[in-house]
Scaffold this motif. Structure first.
Motif, mmCIF file in Angstrom:
data_model
loop_
_atom_site.group_PDB
_atom_site.id
_atom_site.type_symbol
_atom_site.label_atom_id
_atom_site.label_comp_id
_atom_site.label_asym_id
_atom_site.label_seq_id
_atom_site.Cartn_x
_atom_site.Cartn_y
_atom_site.Cartn_z
ATOM 1 N N ILE A 108 4.528 -2.540 -13.580
ATOM 2 C CA ILE A 108 5.596 -1.508 -12.816
ATOM 3 C C ILE A 108 6.764 -1.259 -13.756
ATOM 4 N N GLN A 109 6.584 -1.506 -15.317
ATOM 5 C CA GLN A 109 7.903 -1.220 -15.992
ATOM 6 C C GLN A 109 8.482 -0.006 -15.958
ATOM 7 N N HIS A 110 7.785 1.011 -15.641
ATOM 8 C CA HIS A 110 8.407 2.450 -15.522
ATOM 9 C C HIS A 110 9.176 2.723 -14.351
ATOM 10 N N LYS A 111 9.093 1.875 -13.509
ATOM 11 C CA LYS A 111 9.793 1.972 -12.257
ATOM 12 C C LYS A 111 11.216 1.070 -12.020
ATOM 13 N N HIS A 112 11.395 0.598 -13.385
ATOM 14 C CA HIS A 112 12.418 -0.443 -13.333
ATOM 15 C C HIS A 112 13.760 -0.053 -12.727
ATOM 16 N N ASN A 113 13.954 1.425 -12.797
ATOM 17 C CA ASN A 113 15.317 1.794 -11.955
ATOM 18 C C ASN A 113 15.237 2.132 -10.571
ATOM 19 N N GLN A 114 14.098 1.905 -10.297
ATOM 20 C CA GLN A 114 14.051 2.367 -8.691
ATOM 21 C C GLN A 114 14.411 1.270 -7.789
ATOM 22 N N TYR A 115 14.537 1.679 -6.459
ATOM 23 C CA TYR A 115 15.060 0.890 -5.501
ATOM 24 C C TYR A 115 13.968 0.555 -4.580
ATOM 25 N N PRO A 116 13.841 -0.984 -4.297
ATOM 26 C CA PRO A 116 12.749 -1.424 -3.427
ATOM 27 C C PRO A 116 12.067 -0.259 -2.415
ATOM 28 N N GLU A 117 13.113 0.113 -1.711
ATOM 29 C CA GLU A 117 12.747 1.326 -0.564
ATOM 30 C C GLU A 117 11.724 2.205 -0.986
ATOM 31 N N PHE A 118 11.731 2.711 -2.035
ATOM 32 C CA PHE A 118 11.155 3.770 -2.724
ATOM 33 C C PHE A 118 10.066 3.534 -3.329
ATOM 34 N N ILE A 119 9.297 2.336 -3.255
ATOM 35 C CA ILE A 119 8.044 1.842 -3.920
ATOM 36 C C ILE A 119 7.226 1.432 -2.534
ATOM 37 N N SER A 120 5.918 1.450 -3.141
ATOM 38 C CA SER A 120 4.838 0.924 -2.156
ATOM 39 C C SER A 120 5.132 -0.415 -1.983
ATOM 40 N N GLY A 121 4.367 -1.067 -1.051
ATOM 41 C CA GLY A 121 4.328 -2.505 -0.576
ATOM 42 C C GLY A 121 3.648 -3.116 -1.619
ATOM 43 N N GLY A 122 2.537 -2.639 -2.317
ATOM 44 C CA GLY A 122 1.906 -3.467 -3.334
ATOM 45 C C GLY A 122 2.815 -3.560 -4.544
ATOM 46 N N GLU A 123 3.616 -2.395 -4.678
ATOM 47 C CA GLU A 123 4.590 -2.616 -5.949
ATOM 48 C C GLU A 123 5.677 -3.533 -5.597
ATOM 49 N N GLN A 124 6.148 -3.537 -4.367
ATOM 50 C CA GLN A 124 7.038 -4.676 -3.927
ATOM 51 C C GLN A 124 6.728 -5.872 -4.319
ATOM 52 N N GLN A 125 5.346 -6.138 -3.621
ATOM 53 C CA GLN A 125 4.851 -7.456 -4.226
ATOM 54 C C GLN A 125 4.894 -7.938 -5.548
ATOM 55 N N ASN A 157 0.545 -8.207 4.000
ATOM 56 C CA ASN A 157 1.165 -6.828 4.218
ATOM 57 C C ASN A 157 0.378 -5.640 3.575
ATOM 58 N N LEU A 158 -0.596 -5.991 2.722
ATOM 59 C CA LEU A 158 -1.339 -5.067 1.780
ATOM 60 C C LEU A 158 -2.662 -4.547 2.271
ATOM 61 N N ASP A 159 -3.091 -3.503 2.057
ATOM 62 C CA ASP A 159 -4.357 -3.149 2.229
ATOM 63 C C ASP A 159 -5.373 -3.906 1.128
ATOM 64 N N PRO A 160 -6.660 -4.009 1.577
ATOM 65 C CA PRO A 160 -7.584 -4.782 0.702
ATOM 66 C C PRO A 160 -7.540 -4.631 -0.827
ATOM 67 N N THR A 161 -7.642 -3.353 -1.251
ATOM 68 C CA THR A 161 -7.469 -3.052 -2.824
ATOM 69 C C THR A 161 -6.348 -3.464 -3.269
ATOM 70 N N LEU A 162 -5.035 -3.227 -2.889
ATOM 71 C CA LEU A 162 -3.848 -3.897 -3.386
ATOM 72 C C LEU A 162 -4.004 -5.388 -3.445
ATOM 73 N N ALA A 163 -4.372 -5.904 -2.240
ATOM 74 C CA ALA A 163 -4.603 -7.338 -2.068
ATOM 75 C C ALA A 163 -5.383 -7.947 -3.147
ATOM 76 N N GLN A 164 -6.506 -7.260 -3.657
ATOM 77 C CA GLN A 164 -7.357 -7.707 -4.769
ATOM 78 C C GLN A 164 -6.475 -7.625 -6.061
ATOM 79 N N GLU A 165 -5.899 -6.632 -6.072
ATOM 80 C CA GLU A 165 -5.081 -6.495 -7.193
ATOM 81 C C GLU A 165 -4.009 -7.630 -7.543
#
Ligand SMILES: Nc1ncnc2c1ncn2[C@@H]1O[C@H](COP(=O)(O)OP(=O)(O)OP(=O)(O)O)[C@@H](O)[C@H]1O
Ligand SMILES: [Mg+2]
Lengths: 220, 298
Positions: free
Chosen positions: A127-144, A167-175
């Motif tokens: 997730i290095q490309h989102k380092h300037n983003q705020y938590p609200e604007f990224i997905s749950g998987g990314e927040q985790q 709080n994540l769907d199965p695919t994200l959970a596996q990631e």
């Protein structure tokens, strides 16, 4: 690495959240903590992360006798432990970079070190490309992932995750599980609470199951 | 800062209190200056018997010598009085220099005035009273008196006004401490999540508390800065405009612009009050074991 002996925890009520818990986890192990809702998983993690004292019993993590820590020692103990929650617990008004940098800032590291270390960790989690983003604007998987990045950036000797995929769907959970495995492979002891039977079945790991505050079985 | 309405309202309350206190301070200063000036013009007159001898006058001067570092004596002999009247009424048909009756109308006397600026109001009057009791029963002293009554009352009133203002100031400071405490308390409550996260990553209680302490100090200091500015502007306008409408009061002579030390001590005091106010609500922040005992962590 983690050793609990004769742990009892009774809340006002009285609720017997934990009853005679005994187990030991070796360094570098990956262990699931399972059990139905209200079984005492979060309570057990609180004992390990020094959020709460057991009513009786001993908690040993590394060289620390956790239940005997003095108030002034607790922050320094927590700097050696990584904790991940179901609800991420990110600072909303801080960027991903700032969130992940927090443990290093608190430890008093230099800005240069923090910069490289944070970017490396974010890269590890993809997730290095989102380092300037705020938590609200990224997905749950990314927040985790951010939460995990924050939990491991200071290289703790244990990582405890309380329903990190809840709080994540199965695919994200596996990631997320793969990331945790990867962290474990690098030498960190990982202890994950979950009641996701799919994950438990898929990732055949050692498992500690509690029920109404008591250990039901440990496997294998 | 979160909770802008709360912060703005307490800022307004606190700066109003500060402004009020500063105005009381400034007016007290002005009133004391006025008292100082007025009482400086007050003097004590010791009337002597007309037949007083020079040796007796010297004896009286001897009596008063312990006070000479604070007072000035001005002796008026019958001759001097005659000359004086002659001077102010030159074209009078009477020849005052020959008129002995005059000496009995205005007897010889000594005028006592103060020489030190620090002596005014009640302290000046107690000095006068001292002198009075000391010389009143000398045989050649007719009477000793000073224009006491209204100045005395004025200084008494000012004294009790000062005491009252001090008490009031204590209550106001307490109000400010509580107001800041409340603001910081609700601010802390709105930051529960942040505090929890900081604890999670191993921040010490000191690290967590410091920003709240500083915010209390900042709130208080900025309110004080606002009040100081407001009062300075008001004094400026008063001195340039209002006093010219009411010149007979000559209020502006005692009204000074706030000095640099006053600014500094005002801000310093405000910082202290702010720290005090926020310090008391830091117990709201539970760290360590207590954190979970209050049931905040699920
Ligand atoms: N602070 C507290 N005060 C009183 N009772 C508590 C407290 N924390 C937990 N409990 C009780 O202890 C028991 C175990 O709770 P715990 O949160 O550990 O369960 P859990 O296994 O994490 O459940 P879930 O899967 O729903 O998260 C529950 O009965 C709960 O009500
Ligand atoms: Mg739980």
């Amino acid at each position: 690495m983690i050793k609990l002996s004769h742990i009892y925890k009774t809340y006002h009520g009285p609720t017997h959240a934990l009853r005679n818990i005994n187990f030991e986890i070796e360094k570098g192990e990956f262990v699931f903590l399972t059990g139905p809702s209200g079984a005492g998983k979060t309570t057990l993690f609180k004992m390990i992360s020094a959020y709460d004292k057991p009513t009786s019993g001993k908690v040993t993590v590394g060289d620390f006798s956790v239940e005997q820590l003095r108030l002034s020692e607790i922050p320094f103990y927590r700097r050696k432990v990584g904790v991940v929650f179901q609800d991420f617990k990110l600072l909303k008004n801080k960027t991903l970079f700032e969130n992940v940098a927090l443990p290093l800032i608190i430890r008093g590291d230099t800005t240069d070190f923090i910069k490289t270390k944070v970017m490396d960790t974010l890269e590890l989690l993809g997730i290095q490309h989102k380092h300037n983003q705020y938590p609200e604007f990224i997905s749950g998987g990314e927040q985790q992932r951010v939460a995990i990045a924050r939990a491991i950036i200071h290289q703790p000797f244990i990582l405890i995750a309380d329903e990190p995929t809840g709080n994540l769907d199965p695919t994200l959970a596996q990631e997320i599980m793969q990331i945790l495995e990867q962290i474990c492979a690098q030498g960190t002891t990982v202890f994950v609470a979950t009641h996701d039977t799919f994950l438990i079945d898929k990732y055949k790991k050692r498992r500690i199951e509690i029920h109404k505050g008591e250990i039901l079985e440990t496997s294998p | 800062m979160k909770r802008p309405i709360l912060v703005t309202s307490s800022f307004l309350i606190i700066s109003t209190i500060y402004t009020f206190s500063l105005f009381s301070w400034v007016s007290l200063q002005a009133l004391s200056h006025l008292l100082q000036r007025w009482s400086h013009e007050s003097e004590m007159t010791v009337y002597l018997r007309p037949e007083v001898k020079n040796s007796e006058i010297n004896q009286l001067k001897q009596q008063l010598s312990p006070y000479l570092n604070q007072i000035k004596l001005q002796f008026q002999s019958p001759d001097e009085i005659r000359n004086h009247i002659q001077k102010i009424m030159p074209q009078s048909e009477f020849d005052f220099s020959q008129n002995d009756e005059l000496a009995s109308i205005i007897p010889p006397h000594i005028i006592i005035t103060t020489t030190t600026s620090s002596l005014f109001g009640s302290s000046l009057f107690s000095l006068f009273e001292d002198i009075k009791t000391k010389i009143n029963n000398l045989p050649y002293v007719e009477s000793a008196s000073y224009g006491k009554s209204w100045l005395d009352k004025y200084s008494l009133a000012l004294g009790s006004f000062k005491k009252g203002a001090l008490g009031f100031l204590a209550i106001l400071s307490l109000t400010v401490v509580l107001a800041i405490g409340n603001t910081i308390r609700s601010y802390i409550n709105s930051c529960r999540d942040e505090i929890e996260i900081l604890e999670l990553v191993g921040a010490t209680p000191r690290m967590i508390r410091k920003p709240f302490l500083l915010k209390g100090a900042l709130l208080s200091a900025s309110a004080m800065f606002f009040a100081l500015t407001l009062v300075s502007i008001t004094i400026f306008f008063f001195k340039t405009n209002v006093s010219s409408f009411l010149p007979f009061l000559s209020l502006e002579s005692g009204l000074y612009q706030l000095s640099f030390p006053e600014w500094i001590s005002g801000l310093f005091g405000a910082v202290l009050v702010g720290l005090l106010g926020s310090y008391f609500c830091l117990i709201e922040i539970n760290t360590g074991w207590a954190a979970s005992e209050s049931g905040q962590h699920e």
